[in-house]
Each structure stands twice: as structure tokens, then as C-alpha cells.
Design a protein around this motif. Structure first.
Motif, PDB file in Angstrom:
ATOM      1  N   THR A 175       0.806  -6.380   3.390  1.00 10.93           N
ATOM      2  CA  THR A 175       2.101  -6.789   3.951  1.00 10.93           C
ATOM      3  C   THR A 175       3.013  -5.595   4.187  1.00 10.93           C
ATOM      4  OG1 THR A 175       1.925  -8.887   2.749  1.00 10.93           O
ATOM      5  CG2 THR A 175       4.084  -8.317   3.658  1.00 10.93           C
ATOM      6  N   HIS A 176       3.234  -4.790   3.152  1.00 10.32           N
ATOM      7  CA  HIS A 176       4.209  -3.702   3.226  1.00 10.32           C
ATOM      8  C   HIS A 176       3.492  -2.345   3.231  1.00 10.32           C
ATOM      9  CE1 HIS A 176       7.137  -6.800   2.460  1.00 10.32           C
ATOM     10  NE2 HIS A 176       6.614  -7.072   1.285  1.00 10.32           N
ATOM     11  N   GLY A 177       3.514  -1.689   4.370  1.00 11.80           N
ATOM     12  CA  GLY A 177       2.855  -0.386   4.475  1.00 11.80           C
ATOM     13  C   GLY A 177       3.812   0.735   4.111  1.00 11.80           C
ATOM     14  N   GLU A 200      -3.685   9.955   5.976  1.00 10.78           N
ATOM     15  CA  GLU A 200      -4.881  10.806   6.037  1.00 10.78           C
ATOM     16  C   GLU A 200      -6.040  10.176   5.271  1.00 10.78           C
ATOM     17  OE1 GLU A 200      -6.264  15.338   4.778  1.00 10.78           O
ATOM     18  OE2 GLU A 200      -4.145  14.762   4.664  1.00 10.78           O
ATOM     19  N   ARG A 201      -5.736   9.613   4.102  1.00 13.58           N
ATOM     20  CA  ARG A 201      -6.775   8.958   3.315  1.00 13.58           C
ATOM     21  C   ARG A 201      -7.376   7.771   4.067  1.00 13.58           C
ATOM     22  NH1 ARG A 201      -3.798   8.689  -2.645  1.00 13.58           N
ATOM     23  NH2 ARG A 201      -4.466  10.772  -3.382  1.00 13.58           N
ATOM     24  N   ILE A 202      -6.522   6.988   4.700  1.00 15.41           N
ATOM     25  CA  ILE A 202      -6.981   5.781   5.392  1.00 15.41           C
ATOM     26  C   ILE A 202      -7.828   6.141   6.606  1.00 15.41           C
ATOM     27  CG2 ILE A 202      -6.195   3.792   6.752  1.00 15.41           C
ATOM     28  CD1 ILE A 202      -3.734   3.782   4.762  1.00 15.41           C
ATOM     29  N   THR A 203      -7.381   7.118   7.394  1.00 14.90           N
ATOM     30  CA  THR A 203      -8.114   7.489   8.601  1.00 14.90           C
ATOM     31  C   THR A 203      -9.484   8.101   8.285  1.00 14.90           C
ATOM     32  OG1 THR A 203      -6.891   9.588   8.644  1.00 14.90           O
ATOM     33  CG2 THR A 203      -6.061   7.805  10.027  1.00 14.90           C
ATOM     34  N   SER A 204      -9.601   8.713   7.113  1.00 17.35           N
ATOM     35  CA  SER A 204     -10.885   9.331   6.741  1.00 17.35           C
ATOM     36  C   SER A 204     -11.704   8.454   5.787  1.00 17.35           C
ATOM     37  CB  SER A 204     -10.639  10.695   6.096  1.00 17.35           C
ATOM     38  OG  SER A 204      -9.850  10.571   4.924  1.00 17.35           O
ATOM     39  N   CYS A 231       0.871  -1.176   0.000  1.00 21.02           N
ATOM     40  CA  CYS A 231       0.000   0.000   0.000  1.00 21.02           C
ATOM     41  C   CYS A 231       0.902   1.217   0.000  1.00 21.02           C
ATOM     42  CB  CYS A 231      -0.913   0.005   1.220  1.00 21.02           C
ATOM     43  SG  CYS A 231      -1.941   1.486   1.328  1.00 21.02           S
ATOM     44  N   ASP A 232       0.851   2.004  -1.079  1.00 20.32           N
ATOM     45  CA  ASP A 232       1.732   3.160  -1.220  1.00 20.32           C
ATOM     46  C   ASP A 232       0.979   4.433  -0.848  1.00 20.32           C
ATOM     47  OD1 ASP A 232       3.659   5.005  -1.873  1.00 20.32           O
ATOM     48  OD2 ASP A 232       4.161   4.113  -3.798  1.00 20.32           O
ATOM     49  N   THR A 233       0.279   5.037  -1.786  1.00 18.19           N
ATOM     50  CA  THR A 233      -0.452   6.271  -1.471  1.00 18.19           C
ATOM     51  C   THR A 233      -1.873   5.999  -0.981  1.00 18.19           C
ATOM     52  OG1 THR A 233      -1.187   6.483  -3.773  1.00 18.19           O
ATOM     53  CG2 THR A 233       0.878   7.579  -3.162  1.00 18.19           C
ATOM     54  N   ALA A 234      -2.316   4.739  -1.053  1.00 22.74           N
ATOM     55  CA  ALA A 234      -3.617   4.279  -0.529  1.00 22.74           C
ATOM     56  C   ALA A 234      -4.811   4.754  -1.348  1.00 22.74           C
ATOM     57  CB  ALA A 234      -3.802   4.675   0.938  1.00 22.74           C
ATOM     58  N   GLY A 235      -4.572   5.380  -2.492  1.00 14.58           N
ATOM     59  CA  GLY A 235      -5.693   5.831  -3.312  1.00 14.58           C
ATOM     60  C   GLY A 235      -6.536   4.677  -3.822  1.00 14.58           C
ATOM     61  N   THR A 236      -5.899   3.675  -4.387  1.00 15.41           N
ATOM     62  CA  THR A 236      -6.614   2.504  -4.905  1.00 15.41           C
ATOM     63  C   THR A 236      -7.321   1.764  -3.781  1.00 15.41           C
ATOM     64  OG1 THR A 236      -5.014   2.242  -6.705  1.00 15.41           O
ATOM     65  CG2 THR A 236      -6.339   0.324  -6.130  1.00 15.41           C
ATOM     66  N   LEU A 237      -6.629   1.595  -2.651  1.00 19.40           N
ATOM     67  CA  LEU A 237      -7.197   0.852  -1.527  1.00 19.40           C
ATOM     68  C   LEU A 237      -8.459   1.515  -0.996  1.00 19.40           C
ATOM     69  CD1 LEU A 237      -6.618  -1.585   0.366  1.00 19.40           C
ATOM     70  CD2 LEU A 237      -5.445   0.028   1.871  1.00 19.40           C
TER      71      LEU A 237
END
Length: 340
Positions: free
Chosen positions: A259-261, A269-273, A233-239
Motif C-alpha cells: 500500500t505505502h511505498g 535499487e534493491r527492488i530493481t535488482s 515497504c521502507d528499505t525493501a530489505g525484508t521484501l
């Protein structure tokens, strides 16, 4: 090769917390202190990497603990220069323990006049005198073939399976494992098989790297607890977008196991929101303070896995035995022990 009294660990600056944790776990297994070799890995004023080993390593079985995470180039050079220092100091064998193998996403030519950087890095590692690689969840399994030395690619799936069965106990019949793209189906299927759950896919179409144009859910997720599984998971946009698509398709909850954060840029910020209830990552990359502070991000340790893999390598016993949940359960029992 003469058998040495103990395996010796030396660490770069990429992930000091994990390095110390591996040494502690090995101390527990051995019933004696296993310390990191006394050395300095630092920068000159012009940012050249300098390494000095303060202990005798002649004839020793050496294990370098170093992820090639951000800053990837600095950490890669540290790995290569540590290996050169050990080789010139007459170490008997040098094994690189690389929890996160950087440049792995550049494993093929995607268009004309582009490099295959993962192969270049493999060549550099081999030429530096490293004789074996221990790593975790390579982005593409075929990268093992880039090396002319043995590569043991460990898997996070058994650890994730234990975590899923512990945290979703009593709800597994409602869980669906999700692959965030067609290319990750094998990884998701492996976890689904281990926990006995159904499998679904989020099919995505990219217009250019870092942007996702369209997503479609393949499979039934209505009323289900969805767990997205991926290696990076890189910038988390896709996730985060995949989580939204799954919620729109009727999922009651969305969780992710990565596996690899890498978690660069606006990822935290994207993940928390986001609509994701939780994201579980390993400590293959040192979590930044904001990652540790995020309420819906949890880190599971890999030190027990790597400590056992190092000991198996040193003993000359099977590393592939660590692919099985039954083998890992005893060394993770302290984390997932249930009074029931």
C-alpha cells in the motif's frame, strides 16, 4: 450543522499530485469544478511553517489533504497548522484526509522506556481542531482507538484485488497470496479471499530492527505465482529477501502489492535488482523520480477512492461501502476496463 454548498479541499505540500487528482475526480463526480482552496503553506527562513488561507471558509466543510510522509515532522506540522488556521477562520467542520499516517509503526512499547508516538500524534491532531480522519491501511487497526474522534480507515485490498484479477487473468489458479510475516496474515487472507487464491506465509525472525536473521516458507509455493502483500515497504530489505526465499522454495514468479511505498535509502535499487518481477504500490506517498523510472515498479491511483470517501463523508452516507469491490468497480472501471 448547516449544510454547505460544496465540500472544500485544502492541500499541504506532502502530496500535491494526489491532491490535484482528488479534486479532478470530485469534479467529475459533481459535474462541476472542485478546486483546491487558494492558500500558501510555506517556510520562514528559520524553517517555521506558515499558513495563509486566501478564501473565506466560514461555516464550510473543510477537508485537509496531507500525508505525514517523509519529512514526517514537517508534513505533520503543516497538517496541524492548516487545521489551526481553519479553526480560527470559523470552518464548520475539519476533516483530515491522511493517505499515509506516519508514526503508525510506533503503536506500542516494544521495550522499556520507549514512547507510543502514534498516540502522541493522535492527541496532537485532535487538539488542533480536526474532527474526523480519513486514512488508508493503518499499520495497526487499533490505532483508530487512539483517537477520540471518528476515524475511517480505508483499505487498498479491493483495489489490489481488481488489479490482480486484471493482470493475472487466466492464471489465478496458480496464484498464491503471501504474507511476509505472521502479523500480516489477516491482510493477506483478505486479499486471498477476494481473488479466490490460496494463502502462504513467510515466517521471519528479526535480531534487531531492519535486519532479518531467518526466513521460512509456511505453505506450498512450488510452481506457483506468488504475490506478497503488505502495508509498508521502507528499505525493501525484508521484501527482497522474502522474494528470494520464495524463489528458492520453487515459486515461478514473485510479485508484490504494497500500500505505502516509503522506499527510503537503497530500496529502489534493491527492488530493481531483485528477483521480484513487479512491485505495485499506491500513490499515498509521492513517488520519487527513480520510483517512476523503475521498470518493475508500478503505481496505482487512490484518488478515485479518496474522492468518493470525501463525498460520502460530506453527504453523511456510508464510507464502509467503499470496502466492497462492487462499490469500487464503477469508479475504477476506466483503469481495469476489459473489452471482453
Amino acid at each position: 450543522m448547516p449544510t454547505t454548498a460544496e465540500p472544500k479541499l485544502i492541500a499541504g505540500n506532502a502530496n500535491p499530485g494526489l491532491s490535484r487528482a482528488i479534486a479532478r475526480r470530485m469534479s467529475m463526480h459533481r459535474g462541476m469544478a472542485v478546486d483546491l482552496v487558494d492558500a500558501r503553506v510555506e517556510r520562514f527562513s528559520d524553517q517555521e511553517v506558515f499558513v495563509e488561507v486566501f478564501e473565506n471558509v466560514r461555516g464550510e466543510d473543510m477537508f485537509i489533504l496531507q500525508s505525514t510522509s517523509n519529512p514526517a515532522n514537517d508534513h505533520l506540522m503543516e497538517l496541524l497548522i492548516i487545521a489551526d488556521a481553519l479553526k480560527r477562520s470559523s470552518a464548520a467542520r475539519i476533516t483530515a484526509v491522511i493517505p499515509y499516517f506516519g508514526y503508525a509503526r510506533q503503536d506500542r512499547r516494544t521495550k522499556a522506556r520507549t514512547p507510543i508516538s502514534a498516540k502522541l500524534v493522535a492527541n496532537m491532531i485532535t487538539q488542533a481542531g480536526i474532527e474526523r480522519i480519513l486514512t488508508l491501511d493503518l499499520h495497526a487497526a487499533q490505532i483508530q482507538g487512539f483517537f477520540d474522534i471518528p476515524v475511517d480507515n480505508l483499505y487498498a485490498a479491493p483495489i489490489f484485488a481488481m488489479d490482480v484479477m486484471h493482470h493475472f487473468k487466466g492464471r489465478l489458479q496458480d496464484v498464491v497470496i503471501i504474507s511476509p510475516d505472521v502479523g500480516g496474515v489477516a491482510r493477506a487472507r483478505e486479499l486471498a479471499k477476494r481473488v479466490g487464491c490460496a494463502l502462504a506465509i513467510v515466517d521471519k525472525r528479526r535480531e534487531k530492527p531492519g535486519e532479518v536473521a531467518e526466513m521460512t516458507v509456511i505453505g506450498d509455493v512450488q510452481g506457483k505465482v506468488c504475490i506478497i502483500v503488505d502495508d509498508i515497504c521502507d528499505t525493501a530489505g525484508t521484501l527482497c529477501k522474502a522474494a528470494e526465499v520464495l524463489k528458492d522454495a520453487g515459486a515461478t514468479e514473485v510479485h508484490s502489492y504494497i500500500t505505502h511505498g516509503v522506499l527510503s535509502g537503497p530500496a529502489v535499487e534493491r527492488i530493481t535488482s531483485s528477483v521480484m518481477k513487479s512491485l505495485v504500490i499506491t500513490d499515498s506517498i509521492t513517488p520519487r523520480p527513480e520510483v517512476n523510472e523503475a521498470e518493475n515498479i508500478r503505481v496505482v491511483p487512490t484518488a478515485p477512492l479518496f474522492a468518493q470517501a470525501i463525498l460520502n463523508t460530506w453527504h453523511g452516507t456510508s464510507v464502509s461501502s467503499l470496502f466492497e469491490q462492487e462499490t469500487l468497480t464503477p469508479i475504477y472501471e476506466w483503469l481495469y476496463h476489459s473489452p471482453d
